[in-house]
Enzyme design. Structure first.
Site, PDB file in Angstrom:
ATOM      1  N   LYS A  90       0.834  -1.207   0.000  1.00  0.00           N
ATOM      2  CA  LYS A  90       0.000   0.000   0.000  1.00  0.00           C
ATOM      3  C   LYS A  90       0.871   1.261   0.000  1.00  0.00           C
ATOM      4  O   LYS A  90       2.031   1.241   0.431  1.00  0.00           O
ATOM      5  CB  LYS A  90      -0.935  -0.001   1.211  1.00  0.00           C
ATOM      6  CG  LYS A  90      -2.038  -1.057   1.078  1.00  0.00           C
ATOM      7  CD  LYS A  90      -2.976  -1.089   2.267  1.00  0.00           C
ATOM      8  CE  LYS A  90      -4.016  -2.201   2.058  1.00  0.00           C
ATOM      9  NZ  LYS A  90      -4.876  -2.402   3.231  1.00  0.00           N
ATOM     10  N   ARG A  97      -2.761 -10.348   5.387  1.00  0.00           N
ATOM     11  CA  ARG A  97      -3.223 -10.365   3.993  1.00  0.00           C
ATOM     12  C   ARG A  97      -2.094  -9.826   3.107  1.00  0.00           C
ATOM     13  O   ARG A  97      -1.686  -8.677   3.256  1.00  0.00           O
ATOM     14  CB  ARG A  97      -4.470  -9.487   3.889  1.00  0.00           C
ATOM     15  CG  ARG A  97      -5.132  -9.472   2.534  1.00  0.00           C
ATOM     16  CD  ARG A  97      -6.403  -8.625   2.573  1.00  0.00           C
ATOM     17  NE  ARG A  97      -7.041  -8.587   1.283  1.00  0.00           N
ATOM     18  CZ  ARG A  97      -6.685  -7.781   0.285  1.00  0.00           C
ATOM     19  NH1 ARG A  97      -5.671  -6.955   0.445  1.00  0.00           N
ATOM     20  NH2 ARG A  97      -7.339  -7.809  -0.857  1.00  0.00           N
TER      21      ARG A  97
END
Ligand code: HH2
Length: 267
Positions: free
Chosen positions: A211, A247
């Site tokens: 991210k 994740r």
């Protein structure tokens, strides 16, 4: 440190921030899922709608057409737990009908008024994630007085709402939603305080894989394909905090980092 489970990401989308367009073809997505399983994924998370900031919404029928064939094909060859990453109850139901075992909802079952009831009826696992705002606008101006307390209170309230609607307590997982309606500083404070989310008493899933907050925290201008090192740093911190699952896009590299960290801790 008990090694957390690894949830491997399978994005069947044209526009996901890291792997958008790579696995839009079902055969390509299934091949990617096989690769993640071979690398040691414990769970696969299949998504048909990007949640990156500014992403355009996808219709329910298009989303089902993306994820259902992929989930069915994985299920035909493996018993691995599969979550479907969707905010729509119709997509979650279609996914569970072809073999998904968990509904991963970045809106914590709040996007659709039917979500809570459908989750209870499906009887699958649910991931309730915190997000401030919605994906289109969430990064405009995130604001918190106390990000950790607000995320923890919200997740506790959504878990209570789910239980009140008939979802089994043991089916519920919580996720602080790293990078979702959060500045890099908010995300960093949450990573430092993941224990407080774990202390709510539910299994916790966390993910910062590739991210933009990774680049902001590192203070560099790396693109998504250059953020593996920072993603692994977050995975190690999450493991130390006691999360149940992480994740990730990169199962093999994360698994190796966790195994070495665990060995060092036991030495
Ligand atoms: N992050 C993304 C998507 N779904 N679900 C949970 N529970 N937690 C997360 O942190 C999370 C999530 C974003 O990552 P990705 O799927 O790679 O990107 P995109 O949303 O662009 O498809």
């Amino acid at each position: 440190m008990r090694r957390p489970l690894l949830m491997g990401i399978v994005n069947v989308t044209p526009d996901s921030f890291f792997d958008g367009g790579r696995f839009l073809d079902p055969a390509g997505a299934v091949a990617h899922a096989r690769r993640l399983m071979a690398e040691g994924a414990d769970i696969l998370d299949v998504g048909g709608e990007s949640t990156r900031p500014g992403a355009e919404p996808v219709s329910e029928s298009d989303e089902i057409a993306r994820v259902a064939p992929v989930i069915a094909a994985i299920r035909a060859e493996s018993a691995i737990p599969i979550s479907v990453d969707t905010m729509k109850p119709g997509v979650a139901a279609a996914a569970c009908a072809v073999g998904a075992t968990m509904w991963n909802d970045v809106s914590a079952l709040s996007f659709d008024p039917d979500s809570l009831a459908v989750a209870a009826e499906l009887g699958c696992g649910v991931v309730l994630m915190h997000m401030q705002g919605d994906p289109r606008t969430m990064q405009a101006a995130p604001r918190y007085d106390d990000v950790v307390a607000e995320v923890a209170d919200y997740l506790a309230a959504r878990a209570a709402a789910a239980i009140g609607a008939g979802v089994a307590r043991e089916s519920i997982w919580l996720d602080p939603g790293l990078g979702f309606g959060k500045t890099a500083e908010h995300t960093l404070v949450l990573i430092r305080n993941l224990e407080r989310i774990v202390a709510l008493g539910f299994p916790v899933l966390a993910g910062a894989s590739r991210k933009s907050s990774i680049a902001r925290i590192a203070g560099d201008r790396s693109g998504p394909d250059q953020r593996l090192g920072g993603s692994i740093a977050v995975a190690l911190a999450a493991a130390r905090a006691g999360v149940a699952a992480i994740r990730v896009h990169d199962v093999a590299a994360t698994r190796q980092a966790l195994a070495v960290a665990e060995a060092i801790g036991q030495a």
